[in-house]
Design a protein around this motif. Sequence first.
Motif, PDB file in Angstrom:
ATOM      1  N   TRP A  50      34.680 -22.944  45.033  1.00  9.64           N
ATOM      2  CA  TRP A  50      34.748 -23.121  43.588  1.00  9.64           C
ATOM      3  C   TRP A  50      33.425 -23.659  43.059  1.00  9.64           C
ATOM      4  O   TRP A  50      32.876 -23.166  42.081  1.00  9.64           O
ATOM      5  N   ALA A  51      32.877 -24.679  43.740  1.00 11.27           N
ATOM      6  CA  ALA A  51      31.642 -25.320  43.285  1.00 11.27           C
ATOM      7  C   ALA A  51      30.463 -24.348  43.369  1.00 11.27           C
ATOM      8  O   ALA A  51      29.616 -24.302  42.475  1.00 11.27           O
ATOM      9  N   LEU A  52      30.395 -23.546  44.435  1.00  8.63           N
ATOM     10  CA  LEU A  52      29.307 -22.574  44.563  1.00  8.63           C
ATOM     11  C   LEU A  52      29.472 -21.453  43.544  1.00  8.63           C
ATOM     12  O   LEU A  52      28.487 -20.954  42.995  1.00  8.63           O
ATOM     13  N   GLY A  53      30.724 -21.067  43.286  1.00  8.45           N
ATOM     14  CA  GLY A  53      30.995 -20.045  42.273  1.00  8.45           C
ATOM     15  C   GLY A  53      30.484 -20.469  40.897  1.00  8.45           C
ATOM     16  O   GLY A  53      29.909 -19.676  40.159  1.00  8.45           O
ATOM     17  N   GLN A  86      24.694 -37.956  56.078  1.00  8.73           N
ATOM     18  CA  GLN A  86      25.776 -38.459  56.917  1.00  8.73           C
ATOM     19  C   GLN A  86      26.976 -38.707  56.011  1.00  8.73           C
ATOM     20  O   GLN A  86      26.859 -39.376  54.987  1.00  8.73           O
ATOM     21  N   VAL A  87      28.101 -38.117  56.361  1.00 11.03           N
ATOM     22  CA  VAL A  87      29.313 -38.391  55.597  1.00 11.03           C
ATOM     23  C   VAL A  87      30.056 -39.530  56.283  1.00 11.03           C
ATOM     24  O   VAL A  87      30.470 -39.410  57.424  1.00 11.03           O
ATOM     25  N   LEU A  88      30.161 -40.626  55.574  1.00  6.53           N
ATOM     26  CA  LEU A  88      30.839 -41.797  56.116  1.00  6.53           C
ATOM     27  C   LEU A  88      32.149 -41.940  55.385  1.00  6.53           C
ATOM     28  O   LEU A  88      32.188 -41.900  54.171  1.00  6.53           O
ATOM     29  N   ARG A 119      31.299 -30.230  45.710  1.00 10.43           N
ATOM     30  CA  ARG A 119      30.257 -30.216  44.687  1.00 10.43           C
ATOM     31  C   ARG A 119      28.923 -30.692  45.255  1.00 10.43           C
ATOM     32  O   ARG A 119      27.869 -30.107  44.981  1.00 10.43           O
ATOM     33  N   ASP A 120      28.943 -31.762  46.064  1.00 11.75           N
ATOM     34  CA  ASP A 120      27.702 -32.278  46.652  1.00 11.75           C
ATOM     35  C   ASP A 120      27.072 -31.254  47.587  1.00 11.75           C
ATOM     36  O   ASP A 120      25.856 -31.050  47.598  1.00 11.75           O
ATOM     37  N   ARG A 162      36.812 -43.942  48.703  1.00 11.71           N
ATOM     38  CA  ARG A 162      35.517 -43.382  48.358  1.00 11.71           C
ATOM     39  C   ARG A 162      34.875 -42.737  49.588  1.00 11.71           C
ATOM     40  O   ARG A 162      35.182 -43.086  50.713  1.00 11.71           O
ATOM     41  N   TYR A 163      33.991 -41.802  49.327  1.00  8.91           N
ATOM     42  CA  TYR A 163      33.258 -41.272  50.459  1.00  8.91           C
ATOM     43  C   TYR A 163      31.778 -41.354  50.115  1.00  8.91           C
ATOM     44  O   TYR A 163      31.381 -41.376  48.955  1.00  8.91           O
ATOM     45  N   VAL A 164      30.966 -41.427  51.117  1.00  8.27           N
ATOM     46  CA  VAL A 164      29.538 -41.629  50.910  1.00  8.27           C
ATOM     47  C   VAL A 164      28.778 -40.533  51.638  1.00  8.27           C
ATOM     48  O   VAL A 164      29.104 -40.206  52.773  1.00  8.27           O
TER      49      VAL A 164
END
Lengths: 348, 348
Positions: A107-110, A336-338, A315-316, B2-4
């Motif tokens: 969706w976000a890329l679209g 890094q996804v934390l 989105r990110d 939340r995510y970072v």
Amino acid sequence: MRYVMVQIPNTPASASPAPRSVPTSADVARLAGVSRATVSYVLNNTGAARISEPTRRRVREAAEELGYVPHAAARSLRAGHSRMVLMPAPAFPVGPLYGRFISELQWALGRLGYTVVQYGSVGLHGDEAARAWAELRPVAVLVPGSGPGPRGVALLRRAGARAVVTVGPERVEGAHAVLLDHDGVGHCAGAHLYARGRRRIGVVVPAEPGLEPFSRPRLAGVRAALRGTDAEVTELPLAYEERAAAELAASWRRFGLDAVFAYNDEYAMLLMRALQDEGVRIPDDTAVLGADDLMLGRLLRPRLSTIHIELPAGRDLADLVDRAVRDPGLAPEAHQVLGASVVRRESS
Amino acid sequence: MRYVMVQIPNTPASASPAPRSVPTSADVARLAGVSRATVSYVLNNTGAARISEPTRRRVREAAEELGYVPHAAARSLRAGHSRMVLMPAPAFPVGPLYGRFISELQWALGRLGYTVVQYGSVGLHGDEAARAWAELRPVAVLVPGSGPGPRGVALLRRAGARAVVTVGPERVEGAHAVLLDHDGVGHCAGAHLYARGRRRIGVVVPAEPGLEPFSRPRLAGVRAALRGTDAEVTELPLAYEERAAAELAASWRRFGLDAVFAYNDEYAMLLMRALQDEGVRIPDDTAVLGADDLMLGRLLRPRLSTIHIELPAGRDLADLVDRAVRDPGLAPEAHQVLGASVVRRESS
């Protein structure tokens, strides 16, 4: 269980017309009485050329009448690049969490004007897969899980991919990386069970192939969390089948485990039920902890404790792809996804 | 929660090389000292031309050195058709049953030499979506769920698609149809609950959008099975959320229902738990029946009764696509997939 695919007799009304030859932009130009360039300007919505509204209408009507559609590949050959973001379909079984992530990303890329294409490269691995993807000349490639090596990335870039982004546990040279911290998931699980006073901790690792890139770092994370303590870690391979769970549960007392961290909630639910059927009290005898925070875990009794995992926001990730496409010289970034956190319910 | 997403600083070693220009077959021809036609023959494995092994080796080495990969779009432009089977990504949430079906289908088509591409056409509907698919010039289009209308099918065929196959509840003119008998699923459910002595039967219909093509015929099937009997059918919209299920359960006695057929096992599990929390005895007060035969339904107590549904075998569907591609004049076929059967456990 058998299934039947029965052919239904045709009604004359639905008989297929013989396919006509594929109409081209030259056919449209001829019918509308304009040049091919004008057809291209109008139908590809190129803002540059000034074309009167009546001419535009004539071109659109001619295209409509002939059933002409522009050819994306021809257009991208002319333009030198496409707007196609290729995503190899993951080789591992996709859970609901991951499914939601993919939808959000598409969706976000679209919204940013990209066409997302998922490519099912069954049986191709590493650089061989990269070669197959390169043939489609995508403007960007987004690889879930463990992907191509540095040679594969270089090949894709030379074939015109302005960005290669991997989403997985490891970084690949030349590619942007969104690193999922599966090690952190295991760490979080190990620390939680230790804090609950557990010392003999089993870790369920799926017996199904394809999940190793995720299960191995999770197991390693548990071990890392408990290193130097008086706790012991036991690896428990388990197939996602009732019989396998029953067999494991039947020999449970032999292991003497007071806690188990299952690969995800589905394996945890399966094993917890089998343990209950064997008379193992949850959490008194053995604490059970899953991962993924599925809603179904809340429906069991005791309610399943779990590790909530954040996947990158679609989105990110779409923004990263777009930034890299706009600036192909962008040095590879690593993000890094934390986001692993314990959701303690009743089973731990 | 939340995510970072944290950017990790770059090490110099991972800095991106400036992308070189995309190598072409002309570059390969120059380096290997052969013609472009020879490059094309060698790299596209065209058996027709006789080319010596040393020349082949020279071409392959030159391609390797330059990182040249043939361009699928250019090749299909020359050939007039591609081997790409386009599958629009379904607009509805995909369950595990459907996920397995897709994997099997991709595998079967891959074996026949097709490249399966899943296209995420978010926000496009009907003929507008068909136009977007046509731009990719697929050799066949396989549409899950409710797809384009007859105009969309005609447009795709005129753009070179040799076959359009829909997999859903309805037939579309000009397309091959694999008809899933969702009506039959509902019929099977209604007949089972009636045979179990139930007369006031609720049917859970998902409140989430996108599932209507499946939920409507299932509801209609229940009604059809009970027409002319003393049983009554009540439609129950339900969102897939704990709170919505709790609200429905709280007002359960008002409906006076002695049975409920939920859209699928996930909705059934959600509602059954909420009913149990309200003190409704399953199946004594209310029988609960799901659909899809998920393993998780067996983990609940009472074990969930369900309708086992057969999806078409990937291999059969792949064969239909292949047959239609080889013979584009093939009159549209309709195949009915029959395979709903009750799996009675403890909840009904």
